[in-house]
Design a protein around this motif. Structure first.
Motif, PDB file in Angstrom:
ATOM      1  N   GLY A 118       0.782  -1.225   0.000  1.00 47.27           N
ATOM      2  CA  GLY A 118       0.000   0.000   0.000  1.00 47.27           C
ATOM      3  C   GLY A 118       0.816   1.279   0.000  1.00 47.27           C
ATOM      4  N   ILE A 119       2.125   1.192  -0.317  1.00 50.35           N
ATOM      5  CA  ILE A 119       2.993   2.367  -0.329  1.00 50.35           C
ATOM      6  C   ILE A 119       2.929   3.030  -1.708  1.00 50.35           C
ATOM      7  CG2 ILE A 119       5.333   3.219   0.047  1.00 50.35           C
ATOM      8  CD1 ILE A 119       4.033   1.884   2.509  1.00 50.35           C
ATOM      9  N   PRO A 120       2.615   4.331  -1.803  1.00 47.25           N
ATOM     10  CA  PRO A 120       2.651   5.026  -3.093  1.00 47.25           C
ATOM     11  C   PRO A 120       4.109   5.164  -3.553  1.00 47.25           C
ATOM     12  CG  PRO A 120       1.419   6.288  -1.436  1.00 47.25           C
ATOM     13  CD  PRO A 120       2.161   5.217  -0.710  1.00 47.25           C
ATOM     14  N   VAL A 121       4.411   4.651  -4.739  1.00 42.72           N
ATOM     15  CA  VAL A 121       5.797   4.610  -5.210  1.00 42.72           C
ATOM     16  C   VAL A 121       5.886   5.155  -6.625  1.00 42.72           C
ATOM     17  CG1 VAL A 121       7.804   3.137  -5.658  1.00 42.72           C
ATOM     18  CG2 VAL A 121       6.237   2.555  -3.812  1.00 42.72           C
ATOM     19  N   THR A 122       6.962   5.901  -6.896  1.00 42.15           N
ATOM     20  CA  THR A 122       7.287   6.309  -8.251  1.00 42.15           C
ATOM     21  C   THR A 122       8.739   5.948  -8.538  1.00 42.15           C
ATOM     22  OG1 THR A 122       7.392   8.153  -9.811  1.00 42.15           O
ATOM     23  CG2 THR A 122       7.959   8.646  -7.526  1.00 42.15           C
ATOM     24  N   THR A 123       9.040   5.676  -9.785  1.00 40.53           N
ATOM     25  CA  THR A 123      10.417   5.386 -10.191  1.00 40.53           C
ATOM     26  C   THR A 123      10.939   6.467 -11.137  1.00 40.53           C
ATOM     27  OG1 THR A 123       9.609   3.981 -11.997  1.00 40.53           O
ATOM     28  CG2 THR A 123      10.142   2.898  -9.908  1.00 40.53           C
ATOM     29  N   GLN A 124      10.179   7.551 -11.274  1.00 41.39           N
ATOM     30  CA  GLN A 124      10.587   8.700 -12.070  1.00 41.39           C
ATOM     31  C   GLN A 124      10.474   9.963 -11.218  1.00 41.39           C
ATOM     32  OE1 GLN A 124       7.898   8.466 -15.427  1.00 41.39           O
ATOM     33  NE2 GLN A 124       9.328   7.208 -16.596  1.00 41.39           N
ATOM     34  N   TYR A 125      11.237  10.962 -11.599  1.00 35.00           N
ATOM     35  CA  TYR A 125      11.221  12.201 -10.822  1.00 35.00           C
ATOM     36  C   TYR A 125       9.803  12.754 -10.710  1.00 35.00           C
ATOM     37  CZ  TYR A 125      11.966  16.992  -9.360  1.00 35.00           C
ATOM     38  OH  TYR A 125      11.915  18.180  -8.676  1.00 35.00           O
ATOM     39  N   ASP A 126       9.429  13.074  -9.485  1.00 40.41           N
ATOM     40  CA  ASP A 126       8.129  13.674  -9.207  1.00 40.41           C
ATOM     41  C   ASP A 126       8.345  14.661  -8.065  1.00 40.41           C
ATOM     42  OD1 ASP A 126       5.555  14.271  -8.117  1.00 40.41           O
ATOM     43  OD2 ASP A 126       4.755  12.454  -9.055  1.00 40.41           O
ATOM     44  N   PRO A 127       8.090  15.958  -8.279  1.00 41.39           N
ATOM     45  CA  PRO A 127       8.328  16.943  -7.221  1.00 41.39           C
ATOM     46  C   PRO A 127       7.477  16.714  -5.978  1.00 41.39           C
ATOM     47  CG  PRO A 127       7.077  17.920  -9.038  1.00 41.39           C
ATOM     48  CD  PRO A 127       7.557  16.572  -9.507  1.00 41.39           C
TER      49      PRO A 127
END
Length: 280
Positions: A118-127
Protein backbone atom coordinates in the motif's frame (compact mmCIF):
# COMPACT_ATOMS: atom_id res chain seq x y z
CA UNK A 1 35.31 -33.65 24.44
CA UNK A 2 33.24 -30.58 23.70
CA UNK A 3 32.26 -29.45 20.21
CA UNK A 4 34.29 -26.34 19.51
CA UNK A 5 34.01 -23.41 17.12
CA UNK A 6 36.79 -22.10 14.86
CA UNK A 7 38.59 -20.37 17.73
CA UNK A 8 38.17 -23.25 20.16
CA UNK A 9 35.16 -21.94 22.06
CA UNK A 10 32.65 -24.43 23.45
CA UNK A 11 29.64 -24.18 21.14
CA UNK A 12 27.36 -26.50 23.14
CA UNK A 13 24.84 -23.70 23.90
CA UNK A 14 23.93 -23.59 20.20
CA UNK A 15 22.19 -26.93 20.49
CA UNK A 16 19.61 -25.35 22.80
CA UNK A 17 18.58 -22.71 20.26
CA UNK A 18 15.06 -22.92 18.82
CA UNK A 19 15.19 -20.20 16.17
CA UNK A 20 17.98 -19.92 13.60
CA UNK A 21 17.98 -16.60 11.74
CA UNK A 22 19.99 -17.09 8.56
CA UNK A 23 21.55 -14.59 6.23
CA UNK A 24 21.53 -15.91 2.63
CA UNK A 25 24.28 -14.91 0.18
CA UNK A 26 27.67 -15.83 1.57
CA UNK A 27 26.14 -17.90 4.35
CA UNK A 28 23.97 -20.60 2.75
CA UNK A 29 25.04 -20.17 -0.88
CA UNK A 30 26.98 -18.00 -3.30
CA UNK A 31 25.28 -17.15 -6.58
CA UNK A 32 23.80 -20.41 -7.82
CA UNK A 33 26.04 -22.65 -5.71
CA UNK A 34 24.57 -23.99 -2.49
CA UNK A 35 27.29 -24.52 0.11
CA UNK A 36 27.97 -28.06 1.35
CA UNK A 37 26.14 -28.55 4.62
CA UNK A 38 23.31 -26.10 3.93
CA UNK A 39 20.56 -28.63 3.23
CA UNK A 40 21.64 -31.12 5.94
CA UNK A 41 21.85 -28.27 8.48
CA UNK A 42 18.34 -27.05 7.67
CA UNK A 43 17.06 -30.62 7.95
CA UNK A 44 18.86 -31.07 11.28
CA UNK A 45 17.23 -27.92 12.65
CA UNK A 46 13.75 -29.12 11.67
CA UNK A 47 14.34 -32.66 12.95
CA UNK A 48 15.47 -31.37 16.36
CA UNK A 49 12.42 -29.14 16.80
CA UNK A 50 13.89 -25.84 15.68
CA UNK A 51 12.91 -23.37 13.00
CA UNK A 52 14.93 -21.60 10.31
CA UNK A 53 14.00 -18.07 9.17
CA UNK A 54 15.80 -16.20 6.41
CA UNK A 55 16.66 -12.66 7.48
CA UNK A 56 18.11 -10.88 4.47
CA UNK A 57 19.24 -7.37 3.57
CA UNK A 58 18.93 -8.20 -0.13
CA UNK A 59 16.21 -5.84 -1.30
CA UNK A 60 16.50 -6.67 -4.99
CA UNK A 61 13.85 -9.39 -4.62
CA UNK A 62 10.37 -9.39 -3.09
CA UNK A 63 9.54 -12.02 -0.47
CA UNK A 64 7.71 -13.98 -3.16
CA UNK A 65 10.74 -13.87 -5.44
CA UNK A 66 13.11 -14.70 -2.55
CA UNK A 67 11.15 -17.83 -1.73
CA UNK A 68 11.06 -18.86 -5.38
CA UNK A 69 14.80 -18.27 -5.72
CA UNK A 70 15.61 -20.51 -2.75
CA UNK A 71 13.30 -23.25 -3.96
CA UNK A 72 15.00 -23.11 -7.37
CA UNK A 73 18.29 -23.76 -5.55
CA UNK A 74 16.71 -26.73 -3.77
CA UNK A 75 16.42 -24.95 -0.40
CA UNK A 76 13.02 -25.35 1.33
CA UNK A 77 11.35 -21.95 1.63
CA UNK A 78 7.89 -20.44 2.00
CA UNK A 79 7.07 -16.73 2.10
CA UNK A 80 6.40 -17.04 5.84
CA UNK A 81 10.03 -18.11 6.34
CA UNK A 82 11.38 -14.63 5.49
CA UNK A 83 12.00 -11.34 7.22
CA UNK A 84 13.52 -8.92 4.68
CA UNK A 85 14.80 -5.37 4.38
CA UNK A 86 12.03 -4.71 1.85
CA UNK A 87 9.36 -5.76 4.36
CA UNK A 88 11.03 -3.65 7.03
CA UNK A 89 11.04 -0.63 4.71
CA UNK A 90 7.35 -1.09 3.88
CA UNK A 91 6.41 -1.32 7.56
CA UNK A 92 8.37 1.80 8.46
CA UNK A 93 7.02 3.82 5.53
CA UNK A 94 3.44 2.88 6.39
CA UNK A 95 3.93 3.74 10.06
CA UNK A 96 6.03 6.91 9.87
CA UNK A 97 5.24 8.37 6.43
CA UNK A 98 1.67 7.27 5.68
CA UNK A 99 0.48 8.33 2.24
CA UNK A 100 3.82 9.93 1.35
CA UNK A 101 4.93 9.40 -2.25
CA UNK A 102 8.22 7.45 -2.31
CA UNK A 103 10.81 7.74 -5.06
CA UNK A 104 12.49 4.34 -5.15
CA UNK A 105 15.91 3.52 -6.56
CA UNK A 106 15.37 -0.22 -6.66
CA UNK A 107 14.39 -3.20 -8.72
CA UNK A 108 10.92 -3.80 -10.10
CA UNK A 109 10.60 -6.52 -7.49
CA UNK A 110 11.22 -4.06 -4.63
CA UNK A 111 8.78 -1.56 -6.12
CA UNK A 112 6.12 -4.28 -6.41
CA UNK A 113 6.71 -5.33 -2.79
CA UNK A 114 6.15 -1.75 -1.60
CA UNK A 115 3.03 -1.33 -3.71
CA UNK A 116 1.58 -4.59 -2.41
CA UNK A 117 1.97 -3.08 1.05
CA UNK A 118 0.00 0.00 0.00
CA UNK A 119 2.99 2.37 -0.33
CA UNK A 120 2.65 5.03 -3.09
CA UNK A 121 5.80 4.61 -5.21
CA UNK A 122 7.29 6.31 -8.25
CA UNK A 123 10.42 5.39 -10.19
CA UNK A 124 10.59 8.70 -12.07
CA UNK A 125 11.22 12.20 -10.82
CA UNK A 126 8.13 13.67 -9.21
CA UNK A 127 8.33 16.94 -7.22
CA UNK A 128 5.63 15.55 -4.94
CA UNK A 129 7.86 12.75 -3.67
CA UNK A 130 8.72 13.34 -0.02
CA UNK A 131 10.86 10.25 0.52
CA UNK A 132 13.81 8.81 -1.39
CA UNK A 133 14.40 5.10 -0.77
CA UNK A 134 17.57 3.40 -2.04
CA UNK A 135 17.71 -0.39 -2.39
CA UNK A 136 20.14 -2.92 -3.81
CA UNK A 137 19.31 -2.05 -7.41
CA UNK A 138 20.53 -4.63 -9.93
CA UNK A 139 18.59 -2.67 -12.59
CA UNK A 140 20.31 0.64 -11.82
CA UNK A 141 20.26 3.33 -14.50
CA UNK A 142 22.05 6.66 -14.22
CA UNK A 143 18.79 8.60 -14.57
CA UNK A 144 17.66 7.16 -11.23
CA UNK A 145 20.72 8.70 -9.57
CA UNK A 146 20.01 12.05 -11.22
CA UNK A 147 16.40 12.01 -10.03
CA UNK A 148 17.39 10.93 -6.51
CA UNK A 149 20.03 13.68 -6.30
CA UNK A 150 17.52 16.29 -7.45
CA UNK A 151 14.93 15.29 -4.86
CA UNK A 152 17.51 15.15 -2.06
CA UNK A 153 18.96 18.55 -2.94
CA UNK A 154 16.03 20.56 -4.25
CA UNK A 155 13.22 19.07 -2.16
CA UNK A 156 15.20 17.99 0.92
CA UNK A 157 13.33 14.69 0.76
CA UNK A 158 13.53 12.20 3.62
CA UNK A 159 16.46 9.90 2.81
CA UNK A 160 16.15 6.17 3.55
CA UNK A 161 17.98 3.04 2.38
CA UNK A 162 17.28 -0.63 2.85
CA UNK A 163 20.76 -1.77 3.90
CA UNK A 164 24.36 -0.55 4.33
CA UNK A 165 26.10 -3.57 2.73
CA UNK A 166 29.03 -2.43 0.60
CA UNK A 167 29.06 -5.51 -1.61
CA UNK A 168 26.96 -8.54 -2.54
CA UNK A 169 28.79 -11.85 -3.05
CA UNK A 170 29.15 -13.09 -6.62
CA UNK A 171 30.70 -16.28 -8.03
CA UNK A 172 33.71 -14.23 -9.22
CA UNK A 173 34.00 -12.20 -6.01
CA UNK A 174 31.57 -9.35 -5.30
CA UNK A 175 29.48 -6.56 -6.84
CA UNK A 176 28.45 -3.16 -5.37
CA UNK A 177 25.48 -3.34 -3.00
CA UNK A 178 23.15 -0.69 -1.58
CA UNK A 179 25.77 0.90 0.67
CA UNK A 180 28.03 1.51 -2.33
CA UNK A 181 25.20 3.19 -4.24
CA UNK A 182 24.60 5.45 -1.25
CA UNK A 183 28.31 6.24 -1.03
CA UNK A 184 28.25 7.33 -4.66
CA UNK A 185 25.29 9.62 -3.96
CA UNK A 186 27.00 11.01 -0.87
CA UNK A 187 29.67 12.67 -3.04
CA UNK A 188 26.91 14.45 -4.97
CA UNK A 189 24.39 15.38 -2.27
CA UNK A 190 26.51 15.36 0.92
CA UNK A 191 23.85 13.36 2.72
CA UNK A 192 23.80 9.89 4.24
CA UNK A 193 20.58 7.86 4.58
CA UNK A 194 18.90 6.22 7.51
CA UNK A 195 19.36 2.48 6.97
CA UNK A 196 16.47 0.16 7.79
CA UNK A 197 17.87 -3.39 7.60
CA UNK A 198 20.74 -5.03 9.43
CA UNK A 199 22.69 -3.85 11.49
CA UNK A 200 19.55 -2.27 12.97
CA UNK A 201 17.94 -4.75 15.38
CA UNK A 202 14.37 -4.38 14.05
CA UNK A 203 14.45 -7.32 11.61
CA UNK A 204 15.89 -9.66 14.23
CA UNK A 205 13.42 -8.69 16.92
CA UNK A 206 10.51 -8.81 14.45
CA UNK A 207 11.52 -12.33 13.39
CA UNK A 208 11.69 -13.46 17.02
CA UNK A 209 8.31 -11.92 17.80
CA UNK A 210 6.65 -13.44 14.75
CA UNK A 211 8.05 -16.88 15.60
CA UNK A 212 7.08 -16.53 19.26
CA UNK A 213 10.63 -17.27 20.38
CA UNK A 214 12.44 -15.10 22.97
CA UNK A 215 15.76 -13.60 21.84
CA UNK A 216 17.64 -15.78 24.33
CA UNK A 217 16.56 -18.89 22.39
CA UNK A 218 17.49 -17.50 18.96
CA UNK A 219 20.76 -17.18 17.06
CA UNK A 220 21.74 -14.99 14.09
CA UNK A 221 23.98 -16.62 11.46
CA UNK A 222 25.77 -14.61 8.78
CA UNK A 223 29.01 -13.76 7.01
CA UNK A 224 29.18 -10.01 7.63
CA UNK A 225 30.34 -8.52 10.89
CA UNK A 226 29.01 -5.00 10.32
CA UNK A 227 25.48 -6.09 9.36
CA UNK A 228 24.56 -9.67 10.37
CA UNK A 229 26.59 -9.89 13.56
CA UNK A 230 26.04 -6.27 14.57
CA UNK A 231 22.26 -6.71 14.20
CA UNK A 232 22.31 -9.74 16.48
CA UNK A 233 24.44 -7.93 19.06
CA UNK A 234 22.11 -4.91 19.05
CA UNK A 235 19.07 -7.18 19.40
CA UNK A 236 20.60 -9.12 22.31
CA UNK A 237 20.70 -12.36 20.29
CA UNK A 238 23.64 -14.76 20.10
CA UNK A 239 25.54 -14.72 16.81
CA UNK A 240 27.48 -17.07 14.54
CA UNK A 241 29.86 -15.71 11.90
CA UNK A 242 30.73 -18.04 9.03
CA UNK A 243 33.91 -17.46 7.03
CA UNK A 244 32.35 -18.57 3.73
CA UNK A 245 31.47 -15.07 2.56
CA UNK A 246 32.81 -11.59 3.21
CA UNK A 247 34.48 -12.00 6.60
CA UNK A 248 37.91 -13.53 7.12
CA UNK A 249 39.65 -14.82 10.24
CA UNK A 250 41.68 -11.63 10.42
CA UNK A 251 38.58 -9.46 10.12
CA UNK A 252 36.95 -11.32 13.00
CA UNK A 253 40.05 -11.00 15.17
CA UNK A 254 40.31 -7.26 14.52
CA UNK A 255 36.62 -6.33 14.58
CA UNK A 256 35.07 -4.21 17.32
CA UNK A 257 31.89 -6.23 16.72
CA UNK A 258 32.54 -9.76 17.95
CA UNK A 259 30.41 -12.83 17.15
CA UNK A 260 29.67 -15.28 19.93
CA UNK A 261 30.82 -18.16 17.72
CA UNK A 262 32.76 -18.50 14.47
CA UNK A 263 32.81 -21.37 11.96
CA UNK A 264 34.46 -21.87 8.60
CA UNK A 265 31.08 -22.70 7.08
CA UNK A 266 27.61 -24.02 7.81
CA UNK A 267 29.04 -27.50 7.24
CA UNK A 268 31.38 -27.06 10.22
CA UNK A 269 28.49 -25.74 12.28
CA UNK A 270 26.43 -28.83 11.36
CA UNK A 271 29.29 -31.13 12.38
CA UNK A 272 29.52 -29.31 15.66
CA UNK A 273 25.80 -29.68 16.37
CA UNK A 274 25.82 -33.35 15.36
CA UNK A 275 28.83 -33.99 17.60
CA UNK A 276 27.01 -32.45 20.52
CA UNK A 277 23.99 -34.62 19.78
CA UNK A 278 26.16 -37.77 19.89
CA UNK A 279 27.40 -36.77 23.34
CA UNK A 280 23.95 -36.62 24.87
Amino acid sequence: MNALDYFGKDAAPLRRKRLFLFDLDGTLYNGGRVFPGTLPLLSHIRETGGRAVYVTNNSSRSVRDCAGHLRALGIPAAEADFCTAAQTAARLLAAQYPGELVFCVGTGSLVAELRRSGIPVTTQYDPGAGVVLIGYDTELRYQKLIDASRLLLEKNAVYLATNPDWVCPAPFGAVPDCGSICKMLEYAVHRWPRFLGKPEPDMILTACGTAGVPPAEAVVLGDRLYTDIAAGVRAGVDTVCVLSGESTEQMVRESAVQPDYTFLSVLELLRCLEKEEEMV
